[in-house]
Motif scaffolding. Sequence first.
Motif, PDB file in Angstrom:
ATOM      1  N   LEU A 135       0.829  -1.206   0.000  1.00 35.08           N
ATOM      2  CA  LEU A 135       0.000   0.000   0.000  1.00 35.08           C
ATOM      3  C   LEU A 135       0.862   1.255   0.000  1.00 35.08           C
ATOM      4  CD1 LEU A 135      -2.779   1.286   0.081  1.00 35.08           C
ATOM      5  CD2 LEU A 135      -2.807   0.959   2.563  1.00 35.08           C
ATOM      6  N   GLY A 136       1.948   1.245   0.756  1.00 37.07           N
ATOM      7  CA  GLY A 136       2.862   2.383   0.757  1.00 37.07           C
ATOM      8  C   GLY A 136       3.436   2.652  -0.621  1.00 37.07           C
ATOM      9  N   ARG A 137       3.843   1.599  -1.315  1.00 35.95           N
ATOM     10  CA  ARG A 137       4.378   1.749  -2.679  1.00 35.95           C
ATOM     11  C   ARG A 137       3.316   2.284  -3.633  1.00 35.95           C
ATOM     12  NH1 ARG A 137       8.817  -1.742  -4.895  1.00 35.95           N
ATOM     13  NH2 ARG A 137      10.208  -1.954  -3.128  1.00 35.95           N
ATOM     14  N   CYS A 138       2.117   1.717  -3.535  1.00 31.17           N
ATOM     15  CA  CYS A 138       1.029   2.145  -4.422  1.00 31.17           C
ATOM     16  C   CYS A 138       0.689   3.617  -4.220  1.00 31.17           C
ATOM     17  CB  CYS A 138      -0.209   1.286  -4.177  1.00 31.17           C
ATOM     18  SG  CYS A 138      -0.074  -0.399  -4.786  1.00 31.17           S
ATOM     19  N   ILE A 139       0.629   4.035  -2.973  1.00 35.22           N
ATOM     20  CA  ILE A 139       0.297   5.427  -2.680  1.00 35.22           C
ATOM     21  C   ILE A 139       1.352   6.369  -3.258  1.00 35.22           C
ATOM     22  CG2 ILE A 139       0.130   7.097  -0.791  1.00 35.22           C
ATOM     23  CD1 ILE A 139      -1.392   4.934   0.774  1.00 35.22           C
ATOM     24  N   LEU A 140       2.616   5.984  -3.166  1.00 35.33           N
ATOM     25  CA  LEU A 140       3.673   6.817  -3.748  1.00 35.33           C
ATOM     26  C   LEU A 140       3.487   6.962  -5.254  1.00 35.33           C
ATOM     27  CD1 LEU A 140       6.890   5.633  -1.867  1.00 35.33           C
ATOM     28  CD2 LEU A 140       5.677   7.801  -1.613  1.00 35.33           C
ATOM     29  N   LYS A 141       3.148   5.880  -5.927  1.00 34.45           N
ATOM     30  CA  LYS A 141       2.923   5.939  -7.375  1.00 34.45           C
ATOM     31  C   LYS A 141       1.715   6.797  -7.708  1.00 34.45           C
ATOM     32  CE  LYS A 141       6.172   3.548  -9.247  1.00 34.45           C
ATOM     33  NZ  LYS A 141       7.266   4.265  -9.844  1.00 34.45           N
ATOM     34  N   VAL A 142       0.646   6.659  -6.944  1.00 35.50           N
ATOM     35  CA  VAL A 142      -0.550   7.468  -7.190  1.00 35.50           C
ATOM     36  C   VAL A 142      -0.200   8.954  -7.086  1.00 35.50           C
ATOM     37  CG1 VAL A 142      -2.795   8.149  -6.237  1.00 35.50           C
ATOM     38  CG2 VAL A 142      -2.249   5.730  -6.543  1.00 35.50           C
ATOM     39  N   ALA A 143       0.554   9.318  -6.064  1.00 34.69           N
ATOM     40  CA  ALA A 143       0.938  10.719  -5.890  1.00 34.69           C
ATOM     41  C   ALA A 143       1.799  11.204  -7.064  1.00 34.69           C
ATOM     42  CB  ALA A 143       1.686  10.905  -4.568  1.00 34.69           C
ATOM     43  N   LYS A 144       2.787  10.411  -7.422  1.00 33.17           N
ATOM     44  CA  LYS A 144       3.683  10.793  -8.521  1.00 33.17           C
ATOM     45  C   LYS A 144       2.926  10.906  -9.838  1.00 33.17           C
ATOM     46  CE  LYS A 144       7.935   9.285 -10.797  1.00 33.17           C
ATOM     47  NZ  LYS A 144       8.992   8.262 -10.810  1.00 33.17           N
TER      48      LYS A 144
ATOM     49  N   ALA B 251       2.031   7.529   3.086  1.00 33.83           N
ATOM     50  CA  ALA B 251       3.038   6.516   2.732  1.00 33.83           C
ATOM     51  C   ALA B 251       4.136   6.450   3.795  1.00 33.83           C
ATOM     52  CB  ALA B 251       3.638   6.816   1.366  1.00 33.83           C
ATOM     53  N   THR B 252       4.530   7.611   4.332  1.00 33.80           N
ATOM     54  CA  THR B 252       5.560   7.608   5.386  1.00 33.80           C
ATOM     55  C   THR B 252       5.016   7.009   6.679  1.00 33.80           C
ATOM     56  OG1 THR B 252       5.059   9.862   6.130  1.00 33.80           O
ATOM     57  CG2 THR B 252       6.778   9.616   4.448  1.00 33.80           C
ATOM     58  N   GLU B 253       3.731   7.162   6.935  1.00 32.83           N
ATOM     59  CA  GLU B 253       3.138   6.573   8.135  1.00 32.83           C
ATOM     60  C   GLU B 253       3.015   5.056   8.004  1.00 32.83           C
ATOM     61  OE1 GLU B 253      -0.510   8.750   8.411  1.00 32.83           O
ATOM     62  OE2 GLU B 253       0.472  10.527   9.240  1.00 32.83           O
ATOM     63  N   LEU B 254       2.698   4.601   6.804  1.00 32.42           N
ATOM     64  CA  LEU B 254       2.591   3.160   6.578  1.00 32.42           C
ATOM     65  C   LEU B 254       3.953   2.477   6.599  1.00 32.42           C
ATOM     66  CD1 LEU B 254      -0.045   3.136   3.712  1.00 32.42           C
ATOM     67  CD2 LEU B 254      -0.331   2.089   5.971  1.00 32.42           C
ATOM     68  N   ARG B 255       4.954   3.182   6.075  1.00 37.71           N
ATOM     69  CA  ARG B 255       6.311   2.619   5.983  1.00 37.71           C
ATOM     70  C   ARG B 255       7.318   3.628   6.521  1.00 37.71           C
ATOM     71  NH1 ARG B 255       7.448  -0.258   0.424  1.00 37.71           N
ATOM     72  NH2 ARG B 255       9.080  -1.074   1.737  1.00 37.71           N
ATOM     73  N   PRO B 256       7.407   3.764   7.836  1.00 34.46           N
ATOM     74  CA  PRO B 256       8.250   4.801   8.431  1.00 34.46           C
ATOM     75  C   PRO B 256       9.745   4.650   8.172  1.00 34.46           C
ATOM     76  CG  PRO B 256       7.223   3.461  10.143  1.00 34.46           C
ATOM     77  CD  PRO B 256       6.672   3.003   8.842  1.00 34.46           C
ATOM     78  N   THR B 257      10.207   3.485   7.764  1.00 30.63           N
ATOM     79  CA  THR B 257      11.637   3.308   7.505  1.00 30.63           C
ATOM     80  C   THR B 257      11.955   3.259   6.008  1.00 30.63           C
ATOM     81  OG1 THR B 257      11.440   0.902   7.631  1.00 30.63           O
ATOM     82  CG2 THR B 257      12.009   2.072   9.674  1.00 30.63           C
TER      83      THR B 257
ATOM     84  N   TYR C 295      12.947   4.806   2.794  1.00 28.25           N
ATOM     85  CA  TYR C 295      13.577   6.073   2.399  1.00 28.25           C
ATOM     86  C   TYR C 295      12.895   6.717   1.202  1.00 28.25           C
ATOM     87  CZ  TYR C 295      15.861   4.139  -1.726  1.00 28.25           C
ATOM     88  OH  TYR C 295      16.096   3.582  -2.942  1.00 28.25           O
ATOM     89  N   LYS C 296      12.363   5.924   0.264  1.00 31.64           N
ATOM     90  CA  LYS C 296      11.704   6.504  -0.910  1.00 31.64           C
ATOM     91  C   LYS C 296      10.471   7.308  -0.509  1.00 31.64           C
ATOM     92  CE  LYS C 296      13.124   3.488  -4.650  1.00 31.64           C
ATOM     93  NZ  LYS C 296      12.668   2.611  -5.737  1.00 31.64           N
ATOM     94  N   ALA C 297       9.766   6.835   0.500  1.00 36.79           N
ATOM     95  CA  ALA C 297       8.583   7.561   0.961  1.00 36.79           C
ATOM     96  C   ALA C 297       8.985   8.913   1.537  1.00 36.79           C
ATOM     97  CB  ALA C 297       7.828   6.735   2.002  1.00 36.79           C
ATOM     98  N   TRP C 298      10.018   8.928   2.363  1.00 34.79           N
ATOM     99  CA  TRP C 298      10.466  10.181   2.971  1.00 34.79           C
ATOM    100  C   TRP C 298      11.069  11.121   1.932  1.00 34.79           C
ATOM    101  CZ3 TRP C 298       8.826  11.839   7.389  1.00 34.79           C
ATOM    102  CH2 TRP C 298       8.383  10.922   8.331  1.00 34.79           C
ATOM    103  N   HIS C 299      11.843  10.574   1.004  1.00 38.13           N
ATOM    104  CA  HIS C 299      12.443  11.397  -0.034  1.00 38.13           C
ATOM    105  C   HIS C 299      11.355  12.021  -0.910  1.00 38.13           C
ATOM    106  CE1 HIS C 299      15.274  12.719  -3.092  1.00 38.13           C
ATOM    107  NE2 HIS C 299      14.468  12.179  -3.988  1.00 38.13           N
ATOM    108  N   SER C 300      10.391  11.211  -1.297  1.00 34.08           N
ATOM    109  CA  SER C 300       9.305  11.687  -2.132  1.00 34.08           C
ATOM    110  C   SER C 300       8.474  12.744  -1.407  1.00 34.08           C
ATOM    111  CB  SER C 300       8.422  10.507  -2.533  1.00 34.08           C
ATOM    112  OG  SER C 300       7.433  10.906  -3.410  1.00 34.08           O
ATOM    113  N   TRP C 301       8.213  12.533  -0.135  1.00 37.06           N
ATOM    114  CA  TRP C 301       7.445  13.508   0.659  1.00 37.06           C
ATOM    115  C   TRP C 301       8.181  14.845   0.712  1.00 37.06           C
ATOM    116  CZ3 TRP C 301       8.534  15.701   5.572  1.00 37.06           C
ATOM    117  CH2 TRP C 301       7.480  16.393   6.144  1.00 37.06           C
ATOM    118  N   ALA C 302       9.491  14.798   0.958  1.00 44.63           N
ATOM    119  CA  ALA C 302      10.281  16.029   1.018  1.00 44.63           C
ATOM    120  C   ALA C 302      10.317  16.719  -0.346  1.00 44.63           C
ATOM    121  CB  ALA C 302      11.701  15.719   1.492  1.00 44.63           C
TER     122      ALA C 302
END
Length: 120
Positions: free
Chosen positions: A52-61, A86-92, A94-101
């Motif tokens: 779900l974390g990966r999917c959410i990142l793709k949806v945002a992008k 995505a960062t809440e689902l997968r707090p560790t 790095y792609k989620a945090w990088h993408s969020w920033a």
Amino acid sequence: MYSIYKFMWAKADNKESKKNALLGLEKYCGSLEERHTSSNNFKDTHSTKQLLGRCILKVAKWSVITHEEEKKEVPWGKIIALQRKATELRPTYYKAWHSWALMNYQSVQNEGKGEKSKSA
């Protein structure tokens, strides 16, 4: 399903095909969220959170890309909310945090462009 939508996006040759891939992935995210909240099995819940974390990142992008291609204003609030989820689902992850920033930076940059064009 995630891989299928990624393939659809990669092979899309027009805006409509990309939009269909995005809508399909959004729908798939919804079904994953339901599965995540209703499952009592830790292993299943953990793997669902990962996907779900990966999917959410793709949806945002992909949302940013489709809005920019259609010359529409990007809904930065929605995009950043997806990134945060995505960062809440997968707090560790790095792609989620990088993408969020990166999305936060882009939203601030675009906000600055809007103010410059209004004042000119």
